[in-house]
Structure formats: C-alpha cells, structure tokens
Design a protein around this motif. Structure first.
Motif, PDB file in Angstrom:
ATOM      1  N   HIS A 289       3.541 -56.922  -3.215  1.00  0.00           N
ATOM      2  CA  HIS A 289       4.577 -56.220  -3.973  1.00  0.00           C
ATOM      3  C   HIS A 289       4.970 -54.911  -3.294  1.00  0.00           C
TER       4      HIS A 289
ATOM      5  N   HIS B 227       7.139 -55.802  -0.354  1.00  0.00           N
ATOM      6  CA  HIS B 227       8.428 -56.177  -0.937  1.00  0.00           C
ATOM      7  C   HIS B 227       9.259 -54.927  -1.197  1.00  0.00           C
TER       8      HIS B 227
ATOM      9  N   LEU C 106      12.112 -61.198  -2.140  1.00  0.00           N
ATOM     10  CA  LEU C 106      13.057 -60.086  -2.163  1.00  0.00           C
ATOM     11  C   LEU C 106      14.494 -60.597  -2.082  1.00  0.00           C
TER      12      LEU C 106
END
Length: 508
Positions: free
Chosen positions: A392, A395, A424
């Motif tokens: 994350h 991302h 993404l």
C-alpha cells in the motif's frame, strides 16, 4: 507444555532496535518476576545509517507509550515539529508551483465528501488550503502548538523532524534506565541454531553466547539473521520506484532561515530533494535514479538547491547511500523477525521508514505469542498484514510520480503503464469518475482516502463528474466547512508561535 517466551534478543540498535525494544518492554512489563526480558546487542563498530529524520504523527503515541517527556525528546534529539509535506515542482516543473499533504483531515471529512464540491467550485485556493488550515500555518512556518500546550497535544496534528543519531542514543538511555532493557555493546560474530532450524543463540565477540526465545533482526541492510542466515530474499520494487541512490548532507542554517513546519520535497530531473528542518541544522538529500542521472549531476543538484558555490559546498560532507526499494519475501521466519532496514527499504518520500518500524514493533508487542508453538499462527498473520502495508505504501508513493506532466525521461518512464501497479491503475480509473472517500470501498490500510485526495488534487487530477451534479445539501455543507477553515486559519495564524520561537522556548 511448550516453554514460554521469556527472553527477546534484538540484534542491532539504531532507531529500529531501540523503538522495538522500548515498545516490547513497555507493553510487556515484568510482573512478580514473570514477564518478558528484552536484550539489545548493539555493535559499537557499526555506524547508524541515520536517514530517517521525518516521522508521522504516530511517533507521538510511541513516545507517550515509552513514558518519554515531549520536551526532553525535543531537546535531546534536536527535534522540530512537522505538520505534513510540501511538494514543489512535481506537476509541471514550474518554479512557483507547490501543493501540500497536511496531517490534518479535511474539515467535515467524516460527514461529507467536500472534495466533490471543491472540484466544481474550488475558486483560487488550492484543495488543501480550502479544506484544512494547516497549509496556511505551514506557509508561515508556525508551530502546531504553544509552549503552554500539554505534552503531545496541540491545535493541529503533527509529527517531528529529528536527528536520527541523537534519537537512537536518547532511546537507548531511556530504555536501559527506565524500561529495564539489557544493553550489550558487542559485535555479533555468529549464531547457533537448533536442529529444527530455530535460532538458539547469538555468538558475540567479547560477551560470549547470548541465548533467547525470540530474535529480532535490526542489523540494517546486511540483515544478518533474516537475510544471511535464513536466506530470505529481498523482493525488489525497482520496476515501480526507480530511485536507487541518495546523497545526503547536513547543512547549517543561513541567517534568517526559518524552521520549516513541513518536510519540503522539491522535484528534480531524475528524482527529488528532501529538506528537513531540525532545531540546529537542515538535513538535505537528493534521491535519484542512477539510470537517469549520473552522480556528478546529482551532486550539482544539491549544491544549486542550497545556493552554494563550489568552494563553500566542498566544506559539507556528502554521504552516498544505495537505497533500492524492496522488502523481504518473509518478515517473520521461525523464531526470527526482521524490523527496519533488515525487512526492507523504501525511498524516504512520505517518511514511512520510522512508521513501518513502529507498526511492526507494535504488532509484535500487542500479539506476543505465549510460547514457540504459537509463533506459527502469529507469523502468518504478521507476514500477511506487513506485506499488504508495504504494498500500500508503494502504491501511494507511485501516485506522486505517475500524475506528473514533467517531460524529463525519468518522469515519462514513471507514467508508463508497465511501471504502475495494476491496483493503482484500477484506482486511477475509478477516481477519474468518483472522488475517493469512505464509501468508495478504498481499503487502504496505511493512508486514508484524504491522503489520496491531497495528492490527486494537488497534482491537478480531476474526477469527470457532470457539471452541477453536486447536491444543494453538499454545496451548503462544503461552503460552511470552507468558511470554518478560513476562520480557523485566521485565528491560528495570529495565536501560534513560529516553529523557531517555540523551539527556542523549549530548548531554553
């Protein structure tokens, strides 16, 4: 019955080792002779990497949990107050452009998605300046609190800038003197393993054999336990984040230089320059892709950024660091856990390094298995969650690059679909039609939807909502919140001291 976990051995000090030791000791205090003992083996011969000079607001909770006075921390670690990040020249490379990712959420964020209204009726103010007073505060170099504010409390959300080397020494002293952590200043020369593959003990140069039940690898990039002993490979993310090198300098303040209230990240042709204001100096560094820029050009970028001539710049010491982004395929293997650089590294954009240490250490401290048999289940949960968190963050970091319109090859390569994670790409497709918010199903564990809003709309990304689609109710709600921000900004900018003035009072 399986033997209980009674002793945790942390190999390596630095921020990773001592944050982990402090949280483990603070949350597992011995009671009536029971509890868990924490031991840190720290080599006096290995220098601290010391590039993690920016924190998230989570550090306030960590320091409070350790029982540390905020004023003592500020004084001993040359710390200053950080209220977010300021991104300069990221969108088109224009010298006047910037946007903020502040730590405060937009006004009314939990009630309505005011970003929808701003996209249609934003006026002349940036998104962050419209929905949050913090940009107004940071542009004036103001502190988030007054000297009379309580420890870890203020008028806006904040973290810190700190001297990583001083921070490690400060934590070491506190952990040993107040939390009962055993400190062994010695160098690891080997280890002993049990027949089942677990680590039994660490062999040291002068202190003999140090046994333990759970071992935590905080040995930095070398990853002596997780990487070298267990052979857990590093999973490279260089195909997404291209920066592989950092040049760092410690720069003195010039006369009348302010103590910035945010980390300043200034985009360059092949990366970006960080600028971190401490109470006593600035930490400046250039993170760049060696495939897109040579070292001499990268050094010149720092020199020109600092506005120094070659002779004056030569007086500064430039450190070169290899920082290829990636993480271990496994963070917890058998009775060994990697935390900090031994677990992986991501470029310092958004200052996630210390947060990852805090997160991992808290997970271990809060879900400590009672014995060896419980480690297997604990490690599965730990590895799964940490892998999601690392992904994350990657991302979110990539989002800063792939939205840029800059024309240099580095930025063009960052816009290539092949370098953008599929998750993404899917989110960007969704956000082109719908403004990110709680109800959109964004399940990001690390950054809230507000953080995505700050970056998206700071970079000029816009949802293709039909003109006039915002309801009258939302219009009235959003305008009321914008008015609240304007009043709060006016009030706070008149009552808050500058960062410099507050730090002078604390340090006095």
């Amino acid at each position: 019955m399986p033997a209980p976990i009674r002793k945790i051995v942390i190999v390596g000090g630095g921020s990773a080792g001592w944050i982990t030791a402090g949280l483990l000791a603070a949350k597992n205090r011995p009671v009536d002779g029971g509890g868990i003992r924490v031991c840190v083996i720290e080599s006096p011969d290995i220098p601290i990497i010391g590039v993690g000079e920016g924190t998230w607001p989570t550090m306030r909770t960590t320091l409070r949990t350790l029982g540390i006075s905020e004023a003592d921390f500020v004084r001993n670690c040359h710390a200053s107050f950080k209220q977010g990040s300021k991104f300069r020249h990221w969108r088109r490379g224009d010298q006047s452009e910037f946007y903020y990712h502040p730590f405060d959420l937009p006004e009314g964020f939990d009630e309505q998605n005011v970003a929808e209204y701003w996209l249609e009726n934003g006026g002349n103010l940036s998104f962050s300046a419209s929905v949050c007073p913090q940009e107004h505060i940071c542009e004036r170099h103001l502190a988030p609190k007054q000297v009379t504010s309580p420890d870890y409390g203020g008028f806006s959300n904040y973290g810190y800038h700190l001297d990583a080397g001083a921070f490690s020494g400060f934590l070491r002293q506190h952990c040993v003197e107040h939390l009962g952590v055993q400190h062994i200043a010695d160098t690891m020369v080997g280890l002993k393993a049990l027949e089942n593959g677990d680590i039994e003990a660490i062999e040291t140069k002068n202190s003999g054999v140090i046994t333990g039940d759970l071992f935590i690898d905080c040995t930095g990039f070398r990853s002596l336990l997780l990487g070298e002993h267990f052979g857990v490979p590093l999973k490279s993310k260089s195909d997404i984040l291209f920066q592989d090198t950092a040049l760092a300098v410690q720069a003195p303040y010039r006369e009348d230089d302010p103590v910035q209230s945010s980390t300043v990240a200034t985009a360059q042709a092949a990366g970006w320059i960080w600028d971190v204001s401490l109470s006593t100096r600035r930490g400046v560094g250039h993170v760049y892709s060696s495939s897109h820029m040579d070292e001499e050009s990268a050094v010149n970028c720092i020199r020109e950024y600092l506005g120094l001539g070659e002779r004056e710049f030569a007086k500064l010491s430039v450190r070169k660091l290899g920082i290829g982004s990636g993480y271990r395929e496994t963070f917890w293997k058998r009775n060994c856990i990697g935390i900090g650089l031994s677990a992986g590294f991501l470029e310092p954009l958004e200052a996630s390094a210390l947060m990852l240490i805090e997160t991992a250490a808290n997970m271990v401290a809060d879900h400590m298995p009672a014995n060896r048999d419980q480690m297997e289940d604990a490690s599965v949960v730990f590895n799964d969650r940490l892998h999601k968190i690392w992904d994350h963050i990657i991302h979110f970091l990539k989002l800063h690059y792939c939205l840029s319109d800059r024309e240099e090859a580095f930025w063009q390569d960052n816009r290539a679909a092949s370098s953008i994670p599929e998750s993404l790409r899917s989110d960007l497709s969704l956000w082109a039609q719908h403004v990110p918010w709680h109800s959109n199903g964004e399940g990001h564990m690390v950054f809230p939807p507000a953080s995505y809003q700050y970056v998206l709309y700071g970079m000029g990304f816009g949802a293709q909502t039909a003109s006039g689609s915002v309801s009258e109710h939302l219009k009235a709600f959003a305008q009321k919140k914008f008015d609240t921000v304007e009043r709060s900004a006016s009030r706070l900018t008149t009552m808050l001291p500058t960062n410099r003035d507050l730090l002078d009072q604390i340090n006095a």
